[in-house]
Design a protein around this motif. Sequence first.
Motif, PDB file in Angstrom:
ATOM      1  N   ALA A 217      -3.254   5.884   2.460  1.00  0.00           N
ATOM      2  CA  ALA A 217      -3.786   4.967   3.470  1.00  0.00           C
ATOM      3  C   ALA A 217      -2.926   3.720   3.601  1.00  0.00           C
ATOM      4  O   ALA A 217      -3.103   2.936   4.541  1.00  0.00           O
ATOM      5  CB  ALA A 217      -5.223   4.570   3.114  1.00  0.00           C
ATOM      6  N   SER A 218      -2.009   3.528   2.655  1.00  0.00           N
ATOM      7  CA  SER A 218      -1.111   2.376   2.669  1.00  0.00           C
ATOM      8  C   SER A 218       0.144   2.748   1.890  1.00  0.00           C
ATOM      9  O   SER A 218       0.158   3.748   1.168  1.00  0.00           O
ATOM     10  CB  SER A 218      -1.799   1.155   2.052  1.00  0.00           C
ATOM     11  OG  SER A 218      -2.135   1.395   0.698  1.00  0.00           O
ATOM     12  N   PRO A 219       1.215   1.971   2.011  1.00  0.00           N
ATOM     13  CA  PRO A 219       2.440   2.285   1.263  1.00  0.00           C
ATOM     14  C   PRO A 219       2.174   2.359  -0.237  1.00  0.00           C
ATOM     15  O   PRO A 219       1.351   1.625  -0.779  1.00  0.00           O
ATOM     16  CB  PRO A 219       3.368   1.115   1.598  1.00  0.00           C
ATOM     17  CG  PRO A 219       2.887   0.630   2.925  1.00  0.00           C
ATOM     18  CD  PRO A 219       1.399   0.817   2.904  1.00  0.00           C
ATOM     19  N   LEU A 220       2.889   3.254  -0.890  1.00  0.00           N
ATOM     20  CA  LEU A 220       2.677   3.527  -2.317  1.00  0.00           C
ATOM     21  C   LEU A 220       3.955   3.241  -3.085  1.00  0.00           C
ATOM     22  O   LEU A 220       5.048   3.609  -2.656  1.00  0.00           O
ATOM     23  CB  LEU A 220       2.273   4.989  -2.501  1.00  0.00           C
ATOM     24  CG  LEU A 220       2.079   5.487  -3.927  1.00  0.00           C
ATOM     25  CD1 LEU A 220       0.786   4.954  -4.504  1.00  0.00           C
ATOM     26  CD2 LEU A 220       2.062   7.013  -3.948  1.00  0.00           C
ATOM     27  N   LEU A 365     -13.207   6.153  -0.861  1.00  0.00           N
ATOM     28  CA  LEU A 365     -13.660   5.056   0.007  1.00  0.00           C
ATOM     29  C   LEU A 365     -12.723   3.853  -0.036  1.00  0.00           C
ATOM     30  O   LEU A 365     -13.034   2.805   0.529  1.00  0.00           O
ATOM     31  CB  LEU A 365     -15.071   4.637  -0.402  1.00  0.00           C
ATOM     32  CG  LEU A 365     -16.163   5.691  -0.201  1.00  0.00           C
ATOM     33  CD1 LEU A 365     -17.513   5.178  -0.688  1.00  0.00           C
ATOM     34  CD2 LEU A 365     -16.253   6.115   1.265  1.00  0.00           C
ATOM     35  N   GLY A 366     -11.593   3.975  -0.723  1.00  0.00           N
ATOM     36  CA  GLY A 366     -10.619   2.899  -0.747  1.00  0.00           C
ATOM     37  C   GLY A 366     -10.980   1.748  -1.662  1.00  0.00           C
ATOM     38  O   GLY A 366     -10.507   0.618  -1.485  1.00  0.00           O
ATOM     39  N   LYS A 367     -11.807   2.006  -2.679  1.00  0.00           N
ATOM     40  CA  LYS A 367     -12.177   0.960  -3.633  1.00  0.00           C
ATOM     41  C   LYS A 367     -11.251   0.932  -4.844  1.00  0.00           C
ATOM     42  O   LYS A 367     -11.364   0.037  -5.676  1.00  0.00           O
ATOM     43  CB  LYS A 367     -13.622   1.164  -4.097  1.00  0.00           C
ATOM     44  CG  LYS A 367     -14.644   1.027  -2.975  1.00  0.00           C
ATOM     45  CD  LYS A 367     -16.064   1.219  -3.502  1.00  0.00           C
ATOM     46  CE  LYS A 367     -17.078   1.064  -2.375  1.00  0.00           C
ATOM     47  NZ  LYS A 367     -18.485   1.232  -2.866  1.00  0.00           N
ATOM     48  N   ARG A 378      -1.288  -2.200  -1.222  1.00  0.00           N
ATOM     49  CA  ARG A 378      -0.603  -0.939  -1.495  1.00  0.00           C
ATOM     50  C   ARG A 378      -1.439  -0.005  -2.372  1.00  0.00           C
ATOM     51  O   ARG A 378      -2.336  -0.435  -3.090  1.00  0.00           O
ATOM     52  CB  ARG A 378       0.722  -1.210  -2.199  1.00  0.00           C
ATOM     53  CG  ARG A 378       1.774  -1.849  -1.319  1.00  0.00           C
ATOM     54  CD  ARG A 378       3.052  -2.035  -2.081  1.00  0.00           C
ATOM     55  NE  ARG A 378       4.061  -2.716  -1.297  1.00  0.00           N
ATOM     56  CZ  ARG A 378       5.183  -3.209  -1.792  1.00  0.00           C
ATOM     57  NH1 ARG A 378       5.432  -3.085  -3.092  1.00  0.00           N
ATOM     58  NH2 ARG A 378       6.056  -3.812  -1.021  1.00  0.00           N
ATOM     59  N   GLY A 379      -1.077   1.295  -2.323  1.00  0.00           N
ATOM     60  CA  GLY A 379      -1.595   2.260  -3.277  1.00  0.00           C
ATOM     61  C   GLY A 379      -2.968   2.817  -2.985  1.00  0.00           C
ATOM     62  O   GLY A 379      -3.568   3.447  -3.856  1.00  0.00           O
ATOM     63  N   PHE A 380      -3.483   2.627  -1.770  1.00  0.00           N
ATOM     64  CA  PHE A 380      -4.805   3.171  -1.446  1.00  0.00           C
ATOM     65  C   PHE A 380      -4.660   4.544  -0.794  1.00  0.00           C
ATOM     66  O   PHE A 380      -3.704   4.809  -0.058  1.00  0.00           O
ATOM     67  CB  PHE A 380      -5.562   2.219  -0.518  1.00  0.00           C
ATOM     68  CG  PHE A 380      -5.946   0.927  -1.192  1.00  0.00           C
ATOM     69  CD1 PHE A 380      -7.113   0.846  -1.929  1.00  0.00           C
ATOM     70  CD2 PHE A 380      -5.119  -0.181  -1.106  1.00  0.00           C
ATOM     71  CE1 PHE A 380      -7.458  -0.336  -2.566  1.00  0.00           C
ATOM     72  CE2 PHE A 380      -5.452  -1.364  -1.730  1.00  0.00           C
ATOM     73  CZ  PHE A 380      -6.626  -1.447  -2.474  1.00  0.00           C
ATOM     74  N   LEU A 381      -5.613   5.432  -1.096  1.00  0.00           N
ATOM     75  CA  LEU A 381      -5.578   6.806  -0.592  1.00  0.00           C
ATOM     76  C   LEU A 381      -6.695   7.030   0.419  1.00  0.00           C
ATOM     77  O   LEU A 381      -7.778   6.452   0.305  1.00  0.00           O
ATOM     78  CB  LEU A 381      -5.731   7.804  -1.752  1.00  0.00           C
ATOM     79  CG  LEU A 381      -4.719   7.709  -2.892  1.00  0.00           C
ATOM     80  CD1 LEU A 381      -4.996   8.790  -3.926  1.00  0.00           C
ATOM     81  CD2 LEU A 381      -3.282   7.810  -2.377  1.00  0.00           C
TER      82      LEU A 381
END
Length: 422
Positions: A217-220, A365-367, A378-381
């Motif tokens: 969901a964001s750059p990793l 849920l991005g928590k 960063r790092g969200f899936l």
Amino acid sequence: MITQIYKWKCTLRSTSPLQIGCAEDDLVVDQFERPFIPGTSLAGACRTFAQSIASAEDVDELFGCSASQARDTVLIFSDGRSKKKHAVEVRPGIRIDGATKTTTDGALFHRHLLAPGAEFDITLTLKTTKEHHERFSSIVESMLQAIHSGLIRLGAHKSIGSGKFTITSCETVHYDCTDEADLNAYVHETKPYKKMSLSEVINNESFVQITLKGKTASPLLIGGQYPNESNEPDETYMTTADGKPLIPASSLKGVLRHRVNRIANVLQLQDKDKYIAYLFGSNEPNADEGTGTLQLEDIILTKEKTKVYNRIAINPFTGGTRSGALIEEETVVGTFETNLQFQLKEKDSGVSLALLLFALRDLALGKLSIGSGAAIGRGFLNIEQMTMKEGNKEIVFDFRSEKIAGNEEWLQQLQQSLEAAK
């Protein structure tokens, strides 16, 4: 009297990194510098699995036991031999103190692993009686099926993705030595082998498989080896030996363990340490890494895209910029599919499974974030779908439509187990 002899000749191909050795930077090789799998490692992993599908008496008969009256094992494992040298992956790691959750002295280390794709030839030989041969041969073939489907893993770091194999070919032969023709064929090794078919479908009621499908969901950025060239970014994402971007299973395990621990604290579970150790293993200094029953795998990103960001490094203590503050960081985004396997061995394992589902929900849920840079997003899936299977039971969680389909009674049972544990 031993009258029945079976042989299975198989070729195993590793589908994840493999580490068999005495230390993180050590790998077992033969006199030609080719990797091999000791038969004892293969037998030990198979014995552990056999204990989940067979009686203790049958397991002791097949593998032997330490009792003074025990007979020799009737099942013999050869070493797994490789025909050539193979590429090695080097992965950085940091040792964490389980009690303080901080790094230990000499925390940074490098783990040497055989890259996926290594092939090994193995032979299993079963010598048994007329009375036991059908039951014992069925157990052996169940073990081979478990290797092929990933339930049995070999070597070290099995819980964080290492040691998975697929069986690319398998042939078997059975000699009934009460028959003169078969006895003669056994002596001269003239009886032809038959191909054995294997399925990748896991249909074992003592294992739960959870499949996650989604995308970043964001750059990793999970740091790998630092580039040695001045024209490369200062830090880049971790990759496999052939350059594919990955989220190492060890990173996912750490994130899930931390979240499960927090959820257990919020719920004020009486035996929370037991449930956490059942999933991830104990934090005790001398505890065996393999005590946890949750097995993860490295997440390989596909349809990947990369981007380099220029940042100013900040000193976390002073709040000011650090010397040489301008740095370049290369991040990656992409899609993925990964599997988690959880073994049901105890009556209250449902509590551990329920805690894991809550942690995976928070990840979806991005928590939760993975890797560095959570403070800058960063790092969200984005997990789009999660499927959980046990035998014939199945539940599908569709996070896009916010719907659940399948065996809802199973979910209710897990919820009841969690409530009873408070």
